[in-house]
Motif scaffolding. Structure first.
Motif: not given
Length: 301
Positions: A292-301
């Protein structure tokens, strides 16, 4: 080209899901040549269509357009917009390659006149060849481990209000962390995580759709790996998380996703608001069944 996807007649409005049986989530309805629909949805923590269902629907629709001797060997998905759980989803498949041993399909998942995800799937008939695999490291027996509901209860006082609701909420999948405390609260600067997973109930789907079931499972908790070195940030407090793209390489075609599968994941990089997670999936026989491979958005508020 024959279709093995089970067809059921659904209402035009979104149907209520029982939260356990994933059959209606992946049981695509054929509405025309290489055209399908679905209107029963699993909502994620952001009240949008769960990414794993999107993955599974893309696989199921593409499989319905290829001959039975061809099996998916790679799925690549880009998530473009949040899916609306209150509107029917249209799935369009384009046949971009077809030979005796190979096929490729482009799949568009469409709502409100725009694509919410685009997927490419490649199929192969399989051939004789060399063999090796990443070995499976020893892991605790999944039956000896706590499920997420038990983990939540055991660590209740140390969880924030959002974690107390979110952890163990999903009933369609059984997740058993190899190290429950680290899985939920611990910090790992090497960004690693291991857990067993399976569907909570065997879906009433053709055996040929098992890759779609594995795709559905593959998005659960996988992206949390990129957060392991950054546990000072919390979902719902100062952090927003969403999947950007997801890839599955299918190595075995006889996977049973209602039987225990071990995910060994690590994150080699986070930066610029994104994080990458890679992982191996082994069955209880020690076979490497998928990568598996996944790229995610990790947005700091």
């Amino acid at each position: 080209m024959g279709s093995e996807a089970t067809v059921q007649h659904l209402n035009t409005a979104s149907e209520t899901w029982d939260g356990v049986d994933i059959t209606p989530l992946l049981d695509v309805v054929e509405v025309g040549p290489d055209r399908f629909t679905c209107n029963c949805f699993h909502a994620n923590q952001n009240a949008a269509i769960y990414g794993g269902q999107t993955l599974g629907l893309a696989v199921a629709a593409a499989i319905a357009t290829v001959d039975a001797h061809l099996h998916p060997h790679v799925l690549q998905v880009s998530f473009l917009a949040a899916g609306d759980v209150n509107a029917p989803l249209s799935i369009e498949v384009e046949r971009i390659q077809q030979t005796r041993r190979f096929a490729a399909r482009l799949v568009r998942l469409i709502q409100h006149g725009r694509s919410i995800a685009i997927a490419t799937l490649s199929f192969h008939a399989g051939e004789n060849g060399m063999e090796h695999q990443q070995p499976c490291e020893a892991a605790p027996d999944p039956e000896s481990l706590m499920g997420l509901v038990q983990v939540r209860e055991a660590l209740h006082q140390r969880l924030n209000p959002i974690e107390r609701v979110f952890i163990g909420k999903t009933r369609s999948v059984d997740i058993r962390p190899a190290d429950p405390e680290q899985f939920v609260l611990g910090r790992d600067d090497q960004a690693r995580i291991r857990y067993w997973m399976r569907t909570a109930q065997s879906p009433n789907l053709p055996a040929r759709l098992q890759p779609a079931v594995l795709a559905y499972l593959s998005d659960f908790w996988f992206g949390i790996t990129a957060l392991m070195p950054h546990r000072e940030h919390k979902l719902g407090e100062d952090l927003f998380v969403s999947s950007l793209n997801h890839t599955i390489w299918f190595h075995q075609q006889d996977v049973q996703a209602d039987e225990w599968l071990l995910v060994s994941a690590h994150s080699p990089f986070t930066g610029s608001g994104r994080g990458l997670t890679l992982g191996h999936v082994h069955d209880q026989k020690g076979r490497l069944v998928a990568t598996l491979g996944q790229e995610g958005l990790y947005r700091l508020r």
